[in-house]
Design a protein around this motif. Structure first.
Motif, PDB file in Angstrom:
ATOM      1  N   ILE A 126      64.608  33.393   7.752  1.00  0.00           N
ATOM      2  CA  ILE A 126      64.215  34.723   7.261  1.00  0.00           C
ATOM      3  C   ILE A 126      62.698  34.842   7.234  1.00  0.00           C
ATOM      4  CG2 ILE A 126      64.184  36.216   5.212  1.00  0.00           C
ATOM      5  CD1 ILE A 126      67.081  35.178   4.655  1.00  0.00           C
ATOM      6  N   ALA A 127      62.015  33.816   6.735  1.00  0.00           N
ATOM      7  CA  ALA A 127      60.547  33.844   6.701  1.00  0.00           C
ATOM      8  C   ALA A 127      59.989  34.008   8.110  1.00  0.00           C
ATOM      9  CB  ALA A 127      60.020  32.569   6.043  1.00  0.00           C
ATOM     10  N   ARG A 128      60.578  33.315   9.064  1.00  0.00           N
ATOM     11  CA  ARG A 128      60.131  33.463  10.463  1.00  0.00           C
ATOM     12  C   ARG A 128      60.335  34.889  10.955  1.00  0.00           C
ATOM     13  NH1 ARG A 128      61.207  28.444  14.460  1.00  0.00           N
ATOM     14  NH2 ARG A 128      59.225  27.502  13.976  1.00  0.00           N
ATOM     15  N   ASN A 129      61.484  35.458  10.650  1.00  0.00           N
ATOM     16  CA  ASN A 129      61.760  36.832  11.086  1.00  0.00           C
ATOM     17  C   ASN A 129      60.809  37.834  10.455  1.00  0.00           C
ATOM     18  OD1 ASN A 129      63.875  36.408  12.898  1.00  0.00           O
ATOM     19  ND2 ASN A 129      65.379  36.308  11.259  1.00  0.00           N
ATOM     20  N   ASP A 134      53.984  30.353   7.703  1.00  0.00           N
ATOM     21  CA  ASP A 134      53.620  29.311   6.744  1.00  0.00           C
ATOM     22  C   ASP A 134      54.758  29.046   5.763  1.00  0.00           C
ATOM     23  OD1 ASP A 134      51.148  29.057   7.945  1.00  0.00           O
ATOM     24  OD2 ASP A 134      50.100  30.288   6.458  1.00  0.00           O
ATOM     25  N   ASP A 135      55.392  30.106   5.286  1.00  0.00           N
ATOM     26  CA  ASP A 135      56.534  29.944   4.375  1.00  0.00           C
ATOM     27  C   ASP A 135      57.707  29.264   5.081  1.00  0.00           C
ATOM     28  OD1 ASP A 135      55.135  31.157   2.328  1.00  0.00           O
ATOM     29  OD2 ASP A 135      56.080  33.117   2.604  1.00  0.00           O
ATOM     30  N   ALA A 136      57.928  29.639   6.336  1.00  0.00           N
ATOM     31  CA  ALA A 136      59.015  29.028   7.106  1.00  0.00           C
ATOM     32  C   ALA A 136      58.801  27.525   7.224  1.00  0.00           C
ATOM     33  CB  ALA A 136      59.113  29.673   8.490  1.00  0.00           C
ATOM     34  N   VAL A 137      57.586  27.128   7.547  1.00  0.00           N
ATOM     35  CA  VAL A 137      57.278  25.706   7.682  1.00  0.00           C
ATOM     36  C   VAL A 137      57.504  24.989   6.352  1.00  0.00           C
ATOM     37  CG1 VAL A 137      55.396  24.058   8.073  1.00  0.00           C
ATOM     38  CG2 VAL A 137      55.710  25.992   9.632  1.00  0.00           C
ATOM     39  N   ILE A 138      57.114  25.617   5.257  1.00  0.00           N
ATOM     40  CA  ILE A 138      57.325  25.013   3.934  1.00  0.00           C
ATOM     41  C   ILE A 138      58.811  24.792   3.682  1.00  0.00           C
ATOM     42  CG2 ILE A 138      57.183  25.451   1.448  1.00  0.00           C
ATOM     43  CD1 ILE A 138      54.432  26.811   2.068  1.00  0.00           C
ATOM     44  N   TYR A 139      59.643  25.778   4.001  1.00  0.00           N
ATOM     45  CA  TYR A 139      61.095  25.618   3.822  1.00  0.00           C
ATOM     46  C   TYR A 139      61.637  24.493   4.693  1.00  0.00           C
ATOM     47  CZ  TYR A 139      61.527  29.945   1.104  1.00  0.00           C
ATOM     48  OH  TYR A 139      61.432  30.916   0.143  1.00  0.00           O
ATOM     49  N   PHE A 140      61.219  24.459   5.964  1.00  0.00           N
ATOM     50  CA  PHE A 140      61.721  23.445   6.881  1.00  0.00           C
ATOM     51  C   PHE A 140      61.272  22.039   6.452  1.00  0.00           C
ATOM     52  CE2 PHE A 140      61.685  27.020  10.204  1.00  0.00           C
ATOM     53  CZ  PHE A 140      62.976  27.403   9.873  1.00  0.00           C
ATOM     54  N   LEU A 141      60.027  21.921   6.009  1.00  0.00           N
ATOM     55  CA  LEU A 141      59.553  20.625   5.529  1.00  0.00           C
ATOM     56  C   LEU A 141      60.292  20.195   4.260  1.00  0.00           C
ATOM     57  CD1 LEU A 141      55.704  20.949   6.138  1.00  0.00           C
ATOM     58  CD2 LEU A 141      57.319  19.475   7.369  1.00  0.00           C
ATOM     59  N   GLN A 154      68.452  18.338  10.638  1.00  0.00           N
ATOM     60  CA  GLN A 154      68.278  18.159  12.081  1.00  0.00           C
ATOM     61  C   GLN A 154      67.754  19.437  12.741  1.00  0.00           C
ATOM     62  OE1 GLN A 154      72.093  16.814  13.429  1.00  0.00           O
ATOM     63  NE2 GLN A 154      71.911  14.826  12.414  1.00  0.00           N
ATOM     64  N   LEU A 155      68.302  20.583  12.318  1.00  0.00           N
ATOM     65  CA  LEU A 155      67.851  21.861  12.872  1.00  0.00           C
ATOM     66  C   LEU A 155      66.402  22.144  12.484  1.00  0.00           C
ATOM     67  CD1 LEU A 155      71.031  24.035  12.221  1.00  0.00           C
ATOM     68  CD2 LEU A 155      70.174  23.250  14.438  1.00  0.00           C
ATOM     69  N   ALA A 156      66.053  21.866  11.238  1.00  0.00           N
ATOM     70  CA  ALA A 156      64.680  22.088  10.774  1.00  0.00           C
ATOM     71  C   ALA A 156      63.705  21.214  11.550  1.00  0.00           C
ATOM     72  CB  ALA A 156      64.586  21.805   9.278  1.00  0.00           C
ATOM     73  N   LYS A 157      64.080  19.967  11.795  1.00  0.00           N
ATOM     74  CA  LYS A 157      63.222  19.054  12.548  1.00  0.00           C
ATOM     75  C   LYS A 157      62.970  19.588  13.950  1.00  0.00           C
ATOM     76  CE  LYS A 157      62.823  14.230  13.928  1.00  0.00           C
ATOM     77  NZ  LYS A 157      63.435  12.908  13.917  1.00  0.00           N
ATOM     78  N   LYS A 158      64.027  20.076  14.599  1.00  0.00           N
ATOM     79  CA  LYS A 158      63.883  20.629  15.954  1.00  0.00           C
ATOM     80  C   LYS A 158      62.980  21.859  15.955  1.00  0.00           C
ATOM     81  CE  LYS A 158      68.187  18.931  17.890  1.00  0.00           C
ATOM     82  NZ  LYS A 158      69.512  19.250  18.396  1.00  0.00           N
ATOM     83  N   LEU A 159      63.170  22.732  14.957  1.00  0.00           N
ATOM     84  CA  LEU A 159      62.331  23.935  14.893  1.00  0.00           C
ATOM     85  C   LEU A 159      60.866  23.585  14.658  1.00  0.00           C
ATOM     86  CD1 LEU A 159      64.528  26.526  12.959  1.00  0.00           C
ATOM     87  CD2 LEU A 159      63.725  26.668  15.306  1.00  0.00           C
ATOM     88  N   LEU A 160      60.621  22.610  13.802  1.00  0.00           N
ATOM     89  CA  LEU A 160      59.236  22.203  13.546  1.00  0.00           C
ATOM     90  C   LEU A 160      58.615  21.576  14.786  1.00  0.00           C
ATOM     91  CD1 LEU A 160      59.558  20.781   9.934  1.00  0.00           C
ATOM     92  CD2 LEU A 160      58.260  22.806  10.639  1.00  0.00           C
ATOM     93  N   GLU A 161      59.388  20.772  15.511  1.00  0.00           N
ATOM     94  CA  GLU A 161      58.879  20.172  16.746  1.00  0.00           C
ATOM     95  C   GLU A 161      58.558  21.258  17.766  1.00  0.00           C
ATOM     96  OE1 GLU A 161      61.990  17.451  17.847  1.00  0.00           O
ATOM     97  OE2 GLU A 161      61.311  15.926  16.417  1.00  0.00           O
ATOM     98  N   THR A 162      59.435  22.255  17.881  1.00  0.00           N
ATOM     99  CA  THR A 162      59.212  23.367  18.801  1.00  0.00           C
ATOM    100  C   THR A 162      57.967  24.145  18.402  1.00  0.00           C
ATOM    101  OG1 THR A 162      61.588  23.543  19.171  1.00  0.00           O
ATOM    102  CG2 THR A 162      60.262  25.427  19.818  1.00  0.00           C
ATOM    103  N   SER A 163      57.795  24.380  17.113  1.00  0.00           N
ATOM    104  CA  SER A 163      56.615  25.106  16.615  1.00  0.00           C
ATOM    105  C   SER A 163      55.334  24.339  16.934  1.00  0.00           C
ATOM    106  CB  SER A 163      56.699  25.320  15.107  1.00  0.00           C
ATOM    107  OG  SER A 163      57.752  26.187  14.800  1.00  0.00           O
TER     108      SER A 163
END
Length: 168
Positions: A126-129, A134-141, A154-163
């Motif tokens: 949602i933060a990304r949308n 910055d908020d999205a990264v905080i949630y994923f971390l 696992q999904l958060a790790k992939k999204l952070l790597e992609t970012s």
């Protein structure tokens, strides 16, 4: 592409709800044999009805049933699920703020529940949308820190790597 994503999301949600209804039916049968009664408790019945409405794509009715679950049994064993599924319904309708509120309740009131990592992941999306990277990264971390061995982790790790690859 959007239509295909919606169809994929709908199929995945249908599969999850079907599994949840099956598990609920199994638990209900076990509970009935333990209690010695053939009657479902009002709480279980209400939750099962909401899932059935959700599964049959009667989303506004399902949302009302989940709301009734939350109001009638605020500390009940299915209230966290009712908040989570309400968030899913709002998210599917692109009502991001309403979805966010429900997911925040899940992580705030029920951080140990199995739905918490998924709720955090949804908050990141949602933060990304909303272009709040910055908020999205905080949630994923946070997912990686608190729930590293989950599917959401696992999904958060992939999204952070992609970012990170995009920013380099």
């Amino acid at each position: 592409l959007q239509q295909q994503r919606y169809i994929d999301l709908d199929a995945r949600l249908h599969e999850v709800v079907t599994r949840e209804m099956e598990a609920l039916n199994e638990n209900t049968l076990t509970e009935e044999s333990v209690n010695g009664s053939g009657e479902l408790s009002e709480e279980i019945s209400l939750y099962q009805n909401a899932l059935e409405l959700f599964d049959s794509a009667r989303y506004s009715e399902a949302l009302e049933a989940f709301r009734e679950q939350i109001i009638s049994f605020p500390e009940g064993r299915y209230s966290v699920d009712a908040y989570f599924w309400s968030g899913e319904l709002f998210l599917a309708q692109k009502l991001l703020e309403d979805a966010r509120e429900n997911y925040l309740v899940v992580i705030g009131k029920f951080p140990e529940h199995e739905r918490a990592p998924d709720a955090l992941y949804k908050l990141g999306l949602i933060a990304r949308n909303l272009d709040q990277e910055d908020d999205a990264v905080i949630y994923f971390l946070r997912i990686l820190e608190e729930y590293p061995d989950t599917g959401a982790g696992q999904l958060a790790k992939k999204l952070l790597e992609t970012s990170n690859q995009k920013s380099n």
